[in-house]
Design a protein around this motif. Structure first.
Motif, PDB file in Angstrom:
ATOM      1  N   SER A  58       0.855  -1.195   0.000  1.00 24.03           N
ATOM      2  CA  SER A  58       0.000   0.000   0.000  1.00 24.03           C
ATOM      3  C   SER A  58       0.891   1.245   0.000  1.00 24.03           C
ATOM      4  O   SER A  58       1.907   1.281   0.693  1.00 24.03           O
ATOM      5  CB  SER A  58      -0.888   0.052   1.240  1.00 24.03           C
ATOM      6  N   TYR A  59       0.454   2.269  -0.750  1.00 27.90           N
ATOM      7  CA  TYR A  59       1.214   3.518  -0.747  1.00 27.90           C
ATOM      8  C   TYR A  59       1.251   4.114   0.665  1.00 27.90           C
ATOM      9  O   TYR A  59       0.251   4.038   1.402  1.00 27.90           O
ATOM     10  CB  TYR A  59       0.572   4.546  -1.684  1.00 27.90           C
ATOM     11  N   VAL A  60       2.397   4.690   1.015  1.00 19.73           N
ATOM     12  CA  VAL A  60       2.540   5.349   2.321  1.00 19.73           C
ATOM     13  C   VAL A  60       3.250   6.679   2.104  1.00 19.73           C
ATOM     14  O   VAL A  60       3.854   6.909   1.050  1.00 19.73           O
ATOM     15  CB  VAL A  60       3.389   4.493   3.292  1.00 19.73           C
ATOM     16  N   THR A  61       3.201   7.532   3.132  1.00 18.70           N
ATOM     17  CA  THR A  61       4.005   8.749   3.086  1.00 18.70           C
ATOM     18  C   THR A  61       5.367   8.442   3.705  1.00 18.70           C
ATOM     19  O   THR A  61       5.532   7.439   4.402  1.00 18.70           O
ATOM     20  CB  THR A  61       3.324   9.892   3.868  1.00 18.70           C
ATOM     21  N   GLY A  62       6.309   9.323   3.453  1.00 20.27           N
ATOM     22  CA  GLY A  62       7.681   9.089   3.894  1.00 20.27           C
ATOM     23  C   GLY A  62       7.842   8.982   5.400  1.00 20.27           C
ATOM     24  O   GLY A  62       8.803   8.384   5.884  1.00 20.27           O
ATOM     25  N   GLU A  63       6.904   9.548   6.145  1.00 19.49           N
ATOM     26  CA  GLU A  63       7.049   9.546   7.615  1.00 19.49           C
ATOM     27  C   GLU A  63       6.736   8.198   8.244  1.00 19.49           C
ATOM     28  O   GLU A  63       6.926   8.018   9.453  1.00 19.49           O
ATOM     29  CB  GLU A  63       6.121  10.592   8.266  1.00 19.49           C
ATOM     30  N   VAL A  64       6.236   7.268   7.467  1.00 21.06           N
ATOM     31  CA  VAL A  64       5.825   5.980   8.040  1.00 21.06           C
ATOM     32  C   VAL A  64       6.994   5.325   8.770  1.00 21.06           C
ATOM     33  O   VAL A  64       8.123   5.316   8.291  1.00 21.06           O
ATOM     34  CB  VAL A  64       5.273   5.044   6.941  1.00 21.06           C
ATOM     35  N   VAL A  65       6.722   4.831   9.972  1.00 23.09           N
ATOM     36  CA  VAL A  65       7.755   4.135  10.750  1.00 23.09           C
ATOM     37  C   VAL A  65       7.709   2.650  10.389  1.00 23.09           C
ATOM     38  O   VAL A  65       6.648   2.020  10.435  1.00 23.09           O
ATOM     39  CB  VAL A  65       7.535   4.341  12.260  1.00 23.09           C
ATOM     40  N   LEU A  66       8.873   2.136  10.014  1.00 26.63           N
ATOM     41  CA  LEU A  66       8.925   0.764   9.509  1.00 26.63           C
ATOM     42  C   LEU A  66       9.046  -0.245  10.642  1.00 26.63           C
ATOM     43  O   LEU A  66       9.577   0.059  11.707  1.00 26.63           O
ATOM     44  CB  LEU A  66      10.103   0.636   8.540  1.00 26.63           C
ATOM     45  N   GLU A  67       8.548  -1.443  10.352  1.00 29.77           N
ATOM     46  CA  GLU A  67       8.605  -2.515  11.342  1.00 29.77           C
ATOM     47  C   GLU A  67       9.358  -3.705  10.777  1.00 29.77           C
ATOM     48  O   GLU A  67       9.486  -3.846   9.545  1.00 29.77           O
ATOM     49  CB  GLU A  67       7.177  -2.918  11.725  1.00 29.77           C
ATOM     50  N   ASP A  68       9.821  -4.538  11.683  1.00 28.75           N
ATOM     51  CA  ASP A  68      10.586  -5.712  11.276  1.00 28.75           C
ATOM     52  C   ASP A  68       9.774  -6.548  10.273  1.00 28.75           C
ATOM     53  O   ASP A  68       8.586  -6.780  10.483  1.00 28.75           O
ATOM     54  CB  ASP A  68      10.903  -6.561  12.518  1.00 28.75           C
ATOM     55  N   GLY A  69      10.424  -6.941   9.197  1.00 28.51           N
ATOM     56  CA  GLY A  69       9.760  -7.801   8.211  1.00 28.51           C
ATOM     57  C   GLY A  69       8.964  -7.072   7.158  1.00 28.51           C
ATOM     58  O   GLY A  69       8.390  -7.702   6.269  1.00 28.51           O
ATOM     59  N   ASP A  70       8.913  -5.739   7.233  1.00 26.64           N
ATOM     60  CA  ASP A  70       8.145  -4.989   6.223  1.00 26.64           C
ATOM     61  C   ASP A  70       8.736  -5.174   4.825  1.00 26.64           C
ATOM     62  O   ASP A  70       9.962  -5.265   4.658  1.00 26.64           O
ATOM     63  CB  ASP A  70       8.153  -3.488   6.550  1.00 26.64           C
ATOM     64  N   ASP A  71       7.846  -5.198   3.858  1.00 23.74           N
ATOM     65  CA  ASP A  71       8.241  -5.095   2.456  1.00 23.74           C
ATOM     66  C   ASP A  71       8.087  -3.637   2.041  1.00 23.74           C
ATOM     67  O   ASP A  71       6.976  -3.096   2.074  1.00 23.74           O
ATOM     68  CB  ASP A  71       7.326  -5.938   1.566  1.00 23.74           C
ATOM     69  N   VAL A  72       9.185  -3.013   1.662  1.00 21.96           N
ATOM     70  CA  VAL A  72       9.151  -1.606   1.247  1.00 21.96           C
ATOM     71  C   VAL A  72       9.424  -1.558  -0.255  1.00 21.96           C
ATOM     72  O   VAL A  72      10.524  -1.907  -0.695  1.00 21.96           O
ATOM     73  CB  VAL A  72      10.204  -0.783   2.004  1.00 21.96           C
ATOM     74  N   ALA A  73       8.435  -1.150  -1.028  1.00 19.26           N
ATOM     75  CA  ALA A  73       8.601  -1.101  -2.481  1.00 19.26           C
ATOM     76  C   ALA A  73       8.953   0.314  -2.915  1.00 19.26           C
ATOM     77  O   ALA A  73       8.345   1.277  -2.449  1.00 19.26           O
ATOM     78  CB  ALA A  73       7.324  -1.558  -3.168  1.00 19.26           C
ATOM     79  N   LEU A  74       9.936   0.422  -3.809  1.00 18.29           N
ATOM     80  CA  LEU A  74      10.277   1.708  -4.406  1.00 18.29           C
ATOM     81  C   LEU A  74       9.540   1.799  -5.739  1.00 18.29           C
ATOM     82  O   LEU A  74       9.884   1.112  -6.698  1.00 18.29           O
ATOM     83  CB  LEU A  74      11.790   1.814  -4.636  1.00 18.29           C
ATOM     84  N   ILE A  75       8.513   2.651  -5.775  1.00 14.30           N
ATOM     85  CA  ILE A  75       7.651   2.738  -6.946  1.00 14.30           C
ATOM     86  C   ILE A  75       8.111   3.921  -7.800  1.00 14.30           C
ATOM     87  O   ILE A  75       7.800   5.088  -7.481  1.00 14.30           O
ATOM     88  CB  ILE A  75       6.168   2.911  -6.548  1.00 14.30           C
ATOM     89  N   THR A  76       8.829   3.625  -8.872  1.00 10.15           N
ATOM     90  CA  THR A  76       9.196   4.681  -9.812  1.00 10.15           C
ATOM     91  C   THR A  76       7.931   5.037 -10.623  1.00 10.15           C
ATOM     92  O   THR A  76       6.941   4.305 -10.568  1.00 10.15           O
ATOM     93  CB  THR A  76      10.309   4.203 -10.759  1.00 10.15           C
ATOM     94  N   PRO A  77       7.941   6.155 -11.345  1.00 11.09           N
ATOM     95  CA  PRO A  77       6.723   6.546 -12.061  1.00 11.09           C
ATOM     96  C   PRO A  77       6.172   5.388 -12.905  1.00 11.09           C
ATOM     97  O   PRO A  77       6.923   4.746 -13.647  1.00 11.09           O
ATOM     98  CB  PRO A  77       7.185   7.717 -12.934  1.00 11.09           C
ATOM     99  N   THR A  78       4.909   5.136 -12.744  1.00 11.67           N
ATOM    100  CA  THR A  78       4.305   3.955 -13.373  1.00 11.67           C
ATOM    101  C   THR A  78       3.962   4.255 -14.839  1.00 11.67           C
ATOM    102  O   THR A  78       3.826   5.414 -15.245  1.00 11.67           O
ATOM    103  CB  THR A  78       3.036   3.547 -12.615  1.00 11.67           C
ATOM    104  N   SER A  79       3.842   3.209 -15.618  1.00 10.49           N
ATOM    105  CA  SER A  79       3.575   3.398 -17.055  1.00 10.49           C
ATOM    106  C   SER A  79       2.721   2.281 -17.610  1.00 10.49           C
ATOM    107  O   SER A  79       2.916   1.811 -18.723  1.00 10.49           O
ATOM    108  CB  SER A  79       4.903   3.494 -17.806  1.00 10.49           C
ATOM    109  N   GLY A  80       1.760   1.829 -16.809  1.00  8.64           N
ATOM    110  CA  GLY A  80       0.825   0.821 -17.304  1.00  8.64           C
ATOM    111  C   GLY A  80      -0.072   1.398 -18.388  1.00  8.64           C
ATOM    112  O   GLY A  80      -0.040   2.591 -18.672  1.00  8.64           O
ATOM    113  N   GLY A  81      -0.849   0.542 -18.977  1.00  8.09           N
ATOM    114  CA  GLY A  81      -1.791   0.978 -20.008  1.00  8.09           C
ATOM    115  C   GLY A  81      -1.222   0.878 -21.387  1.00  8.09           C
ATOM    116  O   GLY A  81      -0.066   0.525 -21.562  1.00  8.09           O
TER     117      GLY A  81
END
Lengths: 81, 148
Positions: A58-81
């Motif tokens: 799920s999209y989050v803002t930068g302030e989100v505090v991370l927890e052990d085991g989190d999956d953090v995705a780096l979403i570059t500008p999307t280009s679907g369609g």
């Protein structure tokens, strides 16, 4: 604590891996991780202004505090369609 | 990798797949006696872009998030318009020239809502859903990830 950083598209191609395991201190934020990665990897630094973060798919803002085991995705500008 | 476009659930069909999008089934799914309009957008692989020749497009996704973001967009669209049925399907992997990479369809009582909701869904899919395309060009050294 350990998190998994998920890479896609240009970041995956340029770094040659689809994820990185990263040890972080308690209280580390998403923005903190992105800043740390940008200091290590020039390609991530290039895209840093355009990257959106997602935690556990799920999209989050930068302030989100991370927890052990989190999956953090780096979403570059999307280009679907 | 997800390969099957999932199955319709109730009045919506949201899915990712690797094979050709089942367009006829999708259109059939949209038919509804309460509706006077069906609007469909199909995105296809174009050969020429600014003089550069494309041989195919390659799509990849953060699949679980792509599916959940597509569902969220349908939730939002259903909040804005009265949609009786909705289809949002995206193909992953190689999409050859002329073939369909994304297929969006809505059925509504009247045409204005169908046009507007369909346009809104494709516009937001492009910016919100974690799917990326790589333009595979005739000269493979020029193949690039696109960022829009």
């Amino acid at each position: 604590m350990t998190i998994r950083v998920l890479l896609f598209s240009v970041l995956k191609d340029q770094l040659g891996v689809d994820h990185l395991a990263l040890r972080i201190r308690p209280g580390t934020t998403g923005e903190g991780v992105l800043h740390e990665l940008a200091s290590q990897y020039p390609i991530i630094a290039n895209y840093q202004p355009y990257i959106r973060l997602a935690v556990n798919a799920s999209y989050v803002t930068g302030e989100v505090v991370l927890e052990d085991g989190d999956d953090v995705a780096l979403i570059t500008p999307t280009s679907g369609g | 990798m997800i390969v099957d476009y999932q199955k319709p659930v109730g009045t919506r069909w949201v899915g990712l797949g690797n094979e050709a999008i089942p367009e006829s089934k999708a259109l059939q799914f949209l038919r509804d006696e309460k509706c006077g309009a069906i609007s469909v957008f199909a995105g296809t692989t174009r050969k020429w872009t600014n003089g550069q020749q494309t041989t195919s497009l390659w799509y990849e996704a953060y699949e679980p998030m792509a599916l959940s973001e597509m569902q969220k967009l349908v939730d939002l669209a259903e909040g804005r318009w009265t949609l009786h049925r909705v289809v949002v399907l995206h193909r992953l992997g190689t999409v050859p020239l002329e073939q369909v990479s994304v297929w969006i369809g809505v059925s509504t009582a009247h045409r204005a809502d169908a046009f507007n909701a369909c346009r809104w869904l494709i516009d937001h899919l492009k910016t919100e859903v974690p799917i990326w395309k790589k333009d595979m060009t005739l000269d493979t050294r020029d193949s690039t990830w696109l960022d829009r």
